[in-house]
Motif scaffolding. Sequence first.
Motif, PDB file in Angstrom:
ATOM      1  N   LYS A   3       0.820  -1.219   0.000  1.00  0.00           N
ATOM      2  CA  LYS A   3       0.000   0.000   0.000  1.00  0.00           C
ATOM      3  C   LYS A   3       0.852   1.267   0.000  1.00  0.00           C
ATOM      4  O   LYS A   3       0.507   2.249  -0.673  1.00  0.00           O
ATOM      5  CB  LYS A   3      -0.964  -0.013   1.190  1.00  0.00           C
ATOM      6  N   THR A   4       1.962   1.276   0.740  1.00  0.00           N
ATOM      7  CA  THR A   4       2.810   2.464   0.754  1.00  0.00           C
ATOM      8  C   THR A   4       3.524   2.642  -0.580  1.00  0.00           C
ATOM      9  O   THR A   4       3.762   3.781  -1.026  1.00  0.00           O
ATOM     10  CB  THR A   4       3.821   2.394   1.916  1.00  0.00           C
TER      11      THR A   4
ATOM     12  N   ALA B  10       1.237   4.512  -2.693  1.00  0.00           N
ATOM     13  CA  ALA B  10       1.271   5.935  -2.345  1.00  0.00           C
ATOM     14  C   ALA B  10       2.463   6.623  -2.997  1.00  0.00           C
ATOM     15  O   ALA B  10       2.353   7.735  -3.524  1.00  0.00           O
ATOM     16  CB  ALA B  10       1.316   6.103  -0.833  1.00  0.00           C
ATOM     17  N   ARG B  11       3.613   5.985  -2.971  1.00  0.00           N
ATOM     18  CA  ARG B  11       4.817   6.571  -3.564  1.00  0.00           C
ATOM     19  C   ARG B  11       4.692   6.692  -5.078  1.00  0.00           C
ATOM     20  O   ARG B  11       5.170   7.657  -5.671  1.00  0.00           O
ATOM     21  CB  ARG B  11       6.041   5.724  -3.192  1.00  0.00           C
TER      22      ARG B  11
ATOM     23  N   VAL C 194       1.831   7.048  -6.773  1.00  0.00           N
ATOM     24  CA  VAL C 194       0.841   8.085  -7.079  1.00  0.00           C
ATOM     25  C   VAL C 194       1.443   9.477  -6.900  1.00  0.00           C
ATOM     26  O   VAL C 194       1.200  10.387  -7.705  1.00  0.00           O
ATOM     27  CB  VAL C 194      -0.418   7.913  -6.198  1.00  0.00           C
ATOM     28  N   THR C 195       2.255   9.649  -5.868  1.00  0.00           N
ATOM     29  CA  THR C 195       2.831  10.961  -5.595  1.00  0.00           C
ATOM     30  C   THR C 195       4.031  11.273  -6.485  1.00  0.00           C
ATOM     31  O   THR C 195       4.462  12.426  -6.551  1.00  0.00           O
ATOM     32  CB  THR C 195       3.273  11.081  -4.133  1.00  0.00           C
TER      33      THR C 195
ATOM     34  N   ILE D  86       1.204  14.708  -0.166  1.00  0.00           N
ATOM     35  CA  ILE D  86       1.171  13.567   0.740  1.00  0.00           C
ATOM     36  C   ILE D  86       1.407  14.020   2.173  1.00  0.00           C
ATOM     37  O   ILE D  86       2.192  14.941   2.429  1.00  0.00           O
ATOM     38  CB  ILE D  86       2.214  12.503   0.325  1.00  0.00           C
TER      39      ILE D  86
ATOM     40  N   VAL E  66      -2.820  12.422  -0.490  1.00  0.00           N
ATOM     41  CA  VAL E  66      -2.491  11.062  -0.068  1.00  0.00           C
ATOM     42  C   VAL E  66      -2.142  11.104   1.414  1.00  0.00           C
ATOM     43  O   VAL E  66      -1.279  11.891   1.833  1.00  0.00           O
ATOM     44  CB  VAL E  66      -1.313  10.500  -0.880  1.00  0.00           C
TER      45      VAL E  66
ATOM     46  N   ASP F 111      -0.676   8.791   4.201  1.00  0.00           N
ATOM     47  CA  ASP F 111       0.012   7.515   4.400  1.00  0.00           C
ATOM     48  C   ASP F 111       0.155   7.244   5.893  1.00  0.00           C
ATOM     49  O   ASP F 111       1.062   7.750   6.542  1.00  0.00           O
ATOM     50  CB  ASP F 111       1.377   7.556   3.714  1.00  0.00           C
TER      51      ASP F 111
ATOM     52  N   TYR G 138      -9.255  12.093  -1.737  1.00  0.00           N
ATOM     53  CA  TYR G 138      -8.365  11.457  -0.763  1.00  0.00           C
ATOM     54  C   TYR G 138      -7.957  10.058  -1.217  1.00  0.00           C
ATOM     55  O   TYR G 138      -8.759   9.301  -1.766  1.00  0.00           O
ATOM     56  CB  TYR G 138      -9.066  11.295   0.591  1.00  0.00           C
ATOM     57  N   LEU G 139      -6.697   9.729  -0.942  1.00  0.00           N
ATOM     58  CA  LEU G 139      -6.207   8.355  -1.008  1.00  0.00           C
ATOM     59  C   LEU G 139      -5.653   8.058   0.375  1.00  0.00           C
ATOM     60  O   LEU G 139      -4.625   8.614   0.769  1.00  0.00           O
ATOM     61  CB  LEU G 139      -5.120   8.229  -2.080  1.00  0.00           C
TER      62      LEU G 139
ATOM     63  N   ILE H 161      -4.121   5.680   3.059  1.00  0.00           N
ATOM     64  CA  ILE H 161      -3.337   4.459   3.216  1.00  0.00           C
ATOM     65  C   ILE H 161      -3.304   4.090   4.698  1.00  0.00           C
ATOM     66  O   ILE H 161      -2.898   4.898   5.534  1.00  0.00           O
ATOM     67  CB  ILE H 161      -1.891   4.658   2.718  1.00  0.00           C
TER      68      ILE H 161
END
Length: 269
Positions: free
Chosen positions: A49-50, A53-54, A56-57, A92, A171, A173, A202-203, A205
Amino acid sequence: MPEITTDPPRLDVRGLTRRFGAFSAVDDITFSVPVGGSLGIVGESGSGKTTVARLVTGLDTPTSGTLTIDGHPRTPPRGKAQRLARARQVQIVFQDPLQSLDPRLSARQALRETLHLHYPGTDRPARIGELLDQVQLSARAADARPRDLSGGQRQRVAIARALAVRPRILVLDEAVAALDVSIQAQILNLLADIREQSALTYLFITHDLGVVRSVTDDIIVMRHGRIVESGATDAILSRPSTPYAQLLLASVPGPGWDPQGALEAHRQA
């Protein structure tokens, strides 16, 4: 709740994969989030999942797959102007704001620096006041350095700094994982209010299904880099269909919670 549209999605991910040698941290995942929507990505440590996030950002680059924002491909930037433009699309907020906030700068100074970088020549004092009000941070806290603030106050500063550039996607996280339960509730309520007042997407995590109810519309559950379950937040929280999602939900402390039983279920999963 803001009106949600679906054409095109604010964020659209198709076949996203990130390999490190023979290991796939993220393996062929697909999802989309509408404008003003909120998606939770849930899974234990190592689920991928992280890494999502990385990707997407833009902190990491996918091995394959596509990622678009408002129908436009998110491609590597060329030059400072493009890097700043990409940063204004997606911001993020990390679990530990002490790792991302400059220890030498007060909240007010950090916001001033961010605004100067992205919007030179703007009326920064007025905008800083708006941001401090938006995250409900007092004037006294705004003039303190990160080490002199509580965990919840530091996270409010981190959220305000992310909002300063008016991102389309935020995001988060594990943004409340290190906070006490009561402070978690305050930050989650704050995020819900901010979303209701804007078209921010929002995303979210997290490893904890219990914290997503108030801030997400939908959830995807990840394990070993793959999506194992997805659907509406309320449906998954009330009727998870896979053993892994059931395990995650059973691991949320509550009345009658049995930690030994949760551990045994984890060993058998």
